[in-house]
Design a protein around this motif. Sequence first.
Motif, short mmCIF file in Angstrom:
data_model
loop_
_atom_site.label_atom_id
_atom_site.label_comp_id
_atom_site.label_asym_id
_atom_site.label_seq_id
_atom_site.Cartn_x
_atom_site.Cartn_y
_atom_site.Cartn_z
N SER A 1 0.83 -1.21 0.00
CA SER A 1 0.00 0.00 0.00
C SER A 1 0.87 1.25 0.00
CB SER A 1 -0.93 0.01 1.22
OG SER A 1 -0.20 0.27 2.40
N VAL A 2 0.31 2.34 -0.49
CA VAL A 2 1.01 3.62 -0.45
C VAL A 2 1.29 4.00 1.01
CG1 VAL A 2 0.81 6.09 -0.96
CG2 VAL A 2 0.08 4.40 -2.65
N THR A 3 0.39 3.62 1.91
CA THR A 3 0.63 3.86 3.33
C THR A 3 1.87 3.12 3.80
OG1 THR A 3 -1.73 4.19 3.74
CG2 THR A 3 -0.36 3.70 5.64
N ASP A 4 2.08 1.91 3.30
CA ASP A 4 3.31 1.18 3.62
C ASP A 4 4.54 1.98 3.21
OD1 ASP A 4 2.02 -1.10 4.66
OD2 ASP A 4 1.86 -2.02 2.68
N LEU A 5 4.48 2.59 2.04
CA LEU A 5 5.62 3.35 1.52
C LEU A 5 5.86 4.62 2.32
CD1 LEU A 5 4.87 2.94 -2.29
CD2 LEU A 5 6.68 1.81 -0.99
N THR A 6 4.79 5.36 2.64
CA THR A 6 4.98 6.58 3.42
C THR A 6 5.40 6.28 4.86
OG1 THR A 6 2.59 6.65 3.90
CG2 THR A 6 3.37 7.93 2.01
N SER A 7 4.91 5.17 5.40
CA SER A 7 5.34 4.75 6.73
C SER A 7 6.82 4.41 6.74
CB SER A 7 4.54 3.54 7.21
OG SER A 7 3.16 3.82 7.28
N GLY B 1 3.78 13.79 2.89
CA GLY B 1 2.54 13.99 2.14
C GLY B 1 2.79 14.11 0.65
N ARG B 2 3.89 14.76 0.27
CA ARG B 2 4.22 14.87 -1.15
C ARG B 2 4.52 13.50 -1.75
NH1 ARG B 2 8.04 19.24 0.73
NH2 ARG B 2 6.81 21.15 0.78
N LEU B 3 5.23 12.68 -0.99
CA LEU B 3 5.52 11.33 -1.46
C LEU B 3 4.23 10.57 -1.72
CD1 LEU B 3 7.40 8.91 -2.00
CD2 LEU B 3 7.39 8.47 0.47
N GLN B 4 3.27 10.70 -0.83
CA GLN B 4 1.99 10.01 -0.98
C GLN B 4 1.30 10.40 -2.28
OE1 GLN B 4 -0.69 10.80 2.27
NE2 GLN B 4 -2.39 9.69 1.34
N LEU B 5 1.19 11.70 -2.54
CA LEU B 5 0.51 12.15 -3.75
C LEU B 5 1.29 11.79 -5.01
CD1 LEU B 5 -1.07 15.63 -2.91
CD2 LEU B 5 -2.25 13.56 -3.65
#
Length: 407
Positions: free
Chosen positions: A116-122, A248-252
Amino acid sequence: MTESLSESELPLSNSNNKSVDSEIPIEIEIVSEEEMALLEAALALASVPVNAIRSPLRNFHSKARSIQSITVMSKRTFPGLTEPDIEDSGNFATTQKNSQGQQSFLQRFRKKKGLSVTDLTSTEWCEKQMEFVLLHAKRKTNKAMKTGSARHAKLEEEVVKKVKVRVQSKEDTWALKFLNFIIGANQLLFEGLTRELPLISFAEGVWMVGVIDEIRIPATETDRNPILVDTKTRVRETLPAEPQRRNGRLQLMCYKYMWDNLVADNFPSQNFFDYFTLNPHSILSEEIRERTADSGFPAETLDDVVRLFRNTCSILPPAHDQLLLRYEFQKDNSLLGEDQFAFDSDWLKTQLHGCLEFWLGEREACYTPEEERWKCRFCQFASICPTNNGSDSTPSSTETNSTSTLS
């Protein structure tokens, strides 16, 4: 809410009708305990199942700003968005590289779920914390987290009305996700706005999943590239520090990368079926088949739905190169500021490759950089993390006194 914005002009307003001058410095705080709780809430969203199908195409022509969606009624959680089972705990100091032949974190915890993108931002926030979460414990939740999640749910309800439906197989579950994207994309094309749109994309050799907060079509006739938007809530009436904004930028940017891959028809269907161990010819449940027929695109099997999904992606334009982060004051949902920034492919690839090295077991987890060790004061694993033995976790005076202007 029917907002549209052009490339050259992004609205900067809030529920209190306050004006914000982009040339006036806005107070920046490093972090508070409440804000860290909200960050943890965002990271914890990976545990929330998001499965939906939306209303028939004919409803897009109506003036109503609400569309129907279907939420799964099942003990089966959505692949890629669940907390991993706790297994092979071992010692906290042990990493995935310490045992030869041991599977990578991706194989152990996301093999049949997707990253998940959450995995990446975490992971970008703190690799060691991500490792602790995977191996030992779920993240703690509190009131601030629930409030932040409730705000996102309210924003979704402004344009999406959910209808519950039962699923009988993992093929049903994935079909609902694709159908949610199909009808959400149609809502975007007809109405210029959609929210909580799920994505599944094959990028950098890995299956990734995520949910985009909001997508808007610019109001201009010449620019029709969708603008991706993410809303962050703040407990204090200040903008976040750079590490939080960077996250947040990484997420988007991840969302744009995934979106652009889809619209370029970079979706290997057979790889998808094989990776997630799905039967493409499995007959969908009667209730789902009825819903798809009512929506104007009848489908009998998961393969039918995937074909519709790919056809839908083929008519969508690439996402806008300008991305938008919004920061709201949690107390009254007023707008604190907006961070409009350009997509940076090289920077994103560097971040993704670094995160994937961790997930693929190519190296051990890195600790938070010295200048960002203040994060450790808000980490539930701080007392057992080796990096905190005598380390200074206080923000630097430079960061403490930093200010910023809105773009």
